[in-house]
Enzyme design. Structure first.
Site, mmCIF file in Angstrom:
data_model
loop_
_atom_site.group_PDB
_atom_site.id
_atom_site.type_symbol
_atom_site.label_atom_id
_atom_site.label_comp_id
_atom_site.label_asym_id
_atom_site.label_seq_id
_atom_site.Cartn_x
_atom_site.Cartn_y
_atom_site.Cartn_z
ATOM 1 N N GLU A 168 0.812 -1.225 0.000
ATOM 2 C CA GLU A 168 0.000 0.000 0.000
ATOM 3 C C GLU A 168 0.843 1.272 0.000
ATOM 4 O O GLU A 168 0.473 2.270 -0.614
ATOM 5 C CB GLU A 168 -0.971 -0.004 1.187
ATOM 6 C CG GLU A 168 -2.227 -0.845 0.972
ATOM 7 C CD GLU A 168 -2.027 -2.325 1.257
ATOM 8 O OE1 GLU A 168 -0.920 -2.717 1.687
ATOM 9 O OE2 GLU A 168 -2.987 -3.103 1.061
ATOM 10 N N HIS A 198 -12.282 -5.103 8.280
ATOM 11 C CA HIS A 198 -12.788 -4.888 6.924
ATOM 12 C C HIS A 198 -14.117 -4.135 6.918
ATOM 13 O O HIS A 198 -14.798 -4.106 5.902
ATOM 14 C CB HIS A 198 -12.991 -6.218 6.188
ATOM 15 C CG HIS A 198 -11.715 -6.922 5.814
ATOM 16 N ND1 HIS A 198 -10.873 -7.454 6.740
ATOM 17 C CD2 HIS A 198 -11.154 -7.175 4.598
ATOM 18 C CE1 HIS A 198 -9.839 -8.022 6.120
ATOM 19 N NE2 HIS A 198 -9.977 -7.863 4.834
#
Lengths: 78, 675
Positions: free
Chosen positions: B407, B477
């Site tokens: 990321e 999540h």
């Protein structure tokens, strides 16, 4: 041009310094690089140079303690 | 071995001149700090002059450079004007960054100096982006990424080297190993014997040279730069040179090996190189002395000019946060942006997710500077949510780049390419994963315009998904993290609640001159709506009134707008007319619309998917009370997610997130309150 020279923040932890000596008289003309005064901070003696040619005015007294940022001298462009 | 063997006399003298110019500036700065006339943290580069001077001598003027807080040597060598450097470190308006960056954030894109970072390792991901841009545009520019040995032990190092090697990016990673990571000796922070040893692990050459010897550095850098420029990919170049001082100006040196320090000071790279030049007949001592005097005069004049230069005006505080100052919260000026007239446009019934895909497709078709990078986004996968399916086939895998699970490198690649003129749309699969690249988002992308005094801009759009309240995604999540970004000056935040807004806001974000976070809601992904087929843009900073009502304002964004609309239906059955305001973007914020609605209804509930505690509702409630105190008929209420990580089981998840019933209950309480 005129600058005020002050007790430097010589280290992150610096709080105070003592003016221990003048190398030049009040009102003296100095050259860039010439030693002006000595400050003792945290057991270290710092000799301070003139950043440019000029006339020095004393703003502090030998033997006294000053806080970081306090004025020590004024340097006026000759 | 002769120091000059790989250099012509002309090159050697030019490098020598750069080295003494660096030394003169470094010494002037330290004298000034000692005088107390100015005060700032300064990280001296003494001992590393040969690295900067010799590397820069191999470069084109338009090559990019990135460096760190110990980096004025790199800036000077690359050609950043010394007067502007001195003015910047004193915080003057005439500095490289209008005094907003300071010594840790020198920026001079005119000379190729793109970023100076105060975050160890922070520039490595950005270097991949500048390299990516050079590759895509065929400009032939090479990126030099300078960092210290300490930075080799931060995660961004591995992500960046792997991505650069994988995509054969024209980047030279220059590790300036000065033997200390801040206060820690190299051997105490690094298990391997050298940093260069790691090059082959990333399938790139790892070259180690003596960083005190300009000839060695020049030869190695020239080879690495030539390799990068010809498409051969990156090189890891480690240049070792003993730091001649402590970590920063004034810091103690007790952590340093005193013998080694004395030895290094007794034979500085500049003195040694000078003696070598004289011995080899390249220059006389008089000629070298003249070079030194010139350098000292230059540094002295720069200091004098900076001392006399003006500070920035107070109004500069708010410039360069965004391209448009009126987009700072509560600084709306003039009329609100206009809602586009979509009424006459041909529509097709598509889902929220398909509307995002359509926006990406249309943006890429219209402008080849629009590129994408992210995990699994290329075909055949087409992204985990299939939102990018087909795009790499249509536009090529260079423009729709599948990346490793890295990321920091993804955001860095986007930041660098945005700085170089592209309009990247990086995808972070789930917004929870943004937490692993917050340094790149918050410390770099969001701040670079400001830190550079507006000299650089980062027009990227981070697409990401909030997967909350779709069922059983669990604690890592399901969060909704938009408030974190609204709290970070310099990045805009769009959270669309429907397919039409998703397309129109995404196209606006991609066009926007500033970094944007575009937060999609998985809960809404498969909701269809008639969406105009042609491209259109919904301006950022324009709230939408989704339902008019006179009794109470329900203010929301993202998927909870639907809960508010459902609640309004139930309230209407009870004779309560609720107005539903979808703010659409948290930053820029359409405060005028919110204020106007609540001034009319005099009652409000703010509803959002993110944690209620310290959430966006707290901001709006406080501002409404500050503004409308005395006019409100009831306290402004907030409804967000419970203060718990999102639970897995539906038995608890259903209690964690805001529900229609909870909105109704709060609205009823509000209606019962009397002023």
């Amino acid at each position: 041009m005129k600058i005020t020279m002050r007790v430097p923040k010589a280290a992150v932890s610096s709080q105070r310094g003592q003016l221990s000596k003048w190398y030049v008289e009040d009102g003296a003309g100095v050259k860039a690089g010439q030693l002006l005064y000595c400050i003792e901070m945290e057991k270290t003696a710092l000799d301070i140079e003139a950043p440019f040619d000029g006339v020095v005015k004393h703003l502090a007294e030998v033997g006294k303690e000053y806080a970081v940022g306090d004025a020590i001298a004024e340097l006026t462009r000759a | 071995m002769a120091l000059t063997e790989s250099l012509t006399t002309e090159q050697a003298l030019s490098i020598y001149r750069t080295m003494v110019r660096i030394r003169a500036c470094d010494q002037q700065i330290q004298k000034l700090l000692a005088s107390g006339a100015v005060q700032f943290m300064y990280y001296p580069c003494a001992g590393q002059e040969a690295i900067a001077a010799a590397v820069a001598a191999t470069l084109r003027a338009d090559d990019y450079m990135l460096t760190t807080y110990r980096g004025i040597h790199d800036a000077i060598a690359k050609g950043t004007p010394v007067t502007e450097i001195m003015a910047e470190i004193m915080g003057r308006h005439s500095g490289t960054s209008k005094g907003k960056g300071g010594p840790m954030h020198l920026s001079d894109p005119d000379s190729g100096l793109m970023v100076t970072t105060g975050i160890v390792g922070g520039t490595l991901p950005i270097a991949t982006g500048l390299g990516l841009a050079a590759g895509l545009s065929g400009s032939g520019q090479v990126t030099i990424c300078n960092f210290g040995d300490g930075a080799a032990n931060i995660g961004a190092f591995g992500e960046s080297l792997n991505l650069a090697a994988l995509k054969k990016l024209p980047v030279v990673f220059v590790c300036q190993n000065n033997l200390y990571a801040e206060y820690t000796a190299f051997a105490d922070s690094t298990a391997s014997a050298s940093i260069a040893d790691r090059g082959p692990a990333y399938a790139m050459p790892g070259v180690s040279v003596d960083g005190t010897r300009p000839g060695e550095v020049y030869a190695a850098a020239a080879a690495a730069v030539a390799r990068a420029r010809s498409g051969g990919g990156p090189t890891l170049l480690e240049c070792t040179a003993h730091r001649l001082q402590g970590h920063y100006f004034g810091s103690d040196e007790s952590h340093m090996d005193q013998q080694a320090l004395s030895a290094a000071r007794a034979a500085t790279p500049i003195d040694t190189f000078g003696a070598e030049l004289v011995a080899g007949g390249s220059a006389s001592e008089t000629e070298l002395a003249a070079i030194c005097s010139e350098a000292e005069a230059e540094a002295g004049a720069a200091v004098e000019s900076a001392l006399q230069a003006a500070d920035p005006q107070p109004a500069e505080l708010y410039t360069d946060v965004f391209a448009d100052i009126a987009q700072i919260p509560y600084r709306q000026a003039g009329p609100a942006p206009r809602e586009p007239d979509l009424g006459a446009m041909e529509t097709a019934e598509i889902s929220y997710a398909a509307a995002v895909t359509q926006a990406l497709d249309q943006a890429m078709a219209a402008d080849e500077r629009v590129i994408m990078m992210g995990e699994d986004i290329a075909d055949p996968a087409g992204g985990v949510g299939k939102v990018t399916l087909g795009l790499s086939t249509k536009y090529g895998e260079q423009r729709v780049m599948a990346t490793p699970i890295s990321e920091q490198a993804i955001i860095g690649a986007a930041t660098g390419s945005a700085m170089a003129g592209f309009k990247p749309v990086p995808e972070i699969m789930i917004n929870d994963f943004l937490m692993v690249c917050m340094d790149q988002v918050a410390n770099h992308a969001a701040k670079l315009r400001y830190m550079s005094g507006g000299r650089t801009a980062v027009p990227l759009t981070i697409r990401t998904v909030n997967a909350g309240n779709v069922g059983r995604f669990g604690a890592q999540h399901s969060q909704s993290l938009e408030t974190w970004f609204a709290h970070m000056p310099g990045i805009k935040v769009a959270v669309p609640s429907n397919a039409v807004d998703a397309k129109g806001l995404l196209l606006s974000c991609i066009d926007d001159p500033d970094p944007c976070l575009f937060l999609e809601a998985m809960r809404l992904y498969y909701n269809p709506a008639p969406v105009p087929v042609e491209p259109y843009r919904i301006p950022l900073g324009l709230a939408a009134c989704k339902r008019a009502g006179a009794d109470i304002s329900l203010i929301s964004y993202g998927w909870t707008v639907l809960e508010c609309l459902a609640a309004a239906e139930q309230l209407a059955a009870q004779g309560i007319e609720a107005e539903v305001i979808d703010i659409r973007t948290l930053v820029p914020l359409d405060w005028n619309a919110i204020q106007a609605s609540v001034a009319k209804t005099r009652r409000a509930v703010v509803v959002h998917p993110a944690t209620e505690f310290c959430g966006f509702g707290a901001e709006l409630a406080a501002k409404l009370h500050e503004t409308l105190h005395g006019q409100l008929l009831a306290p402004v209420r907030r409804l967000g997610a419970a203060y718990t990580p999102p639970p897995f089981t539906l038995a608890l998840e259903s209690l964690h997130f805001p529900t229609t019933d909870a909105v109704v209950a709060l609205a009823q309480e509000s209606m019962e309150a009397t002023a």
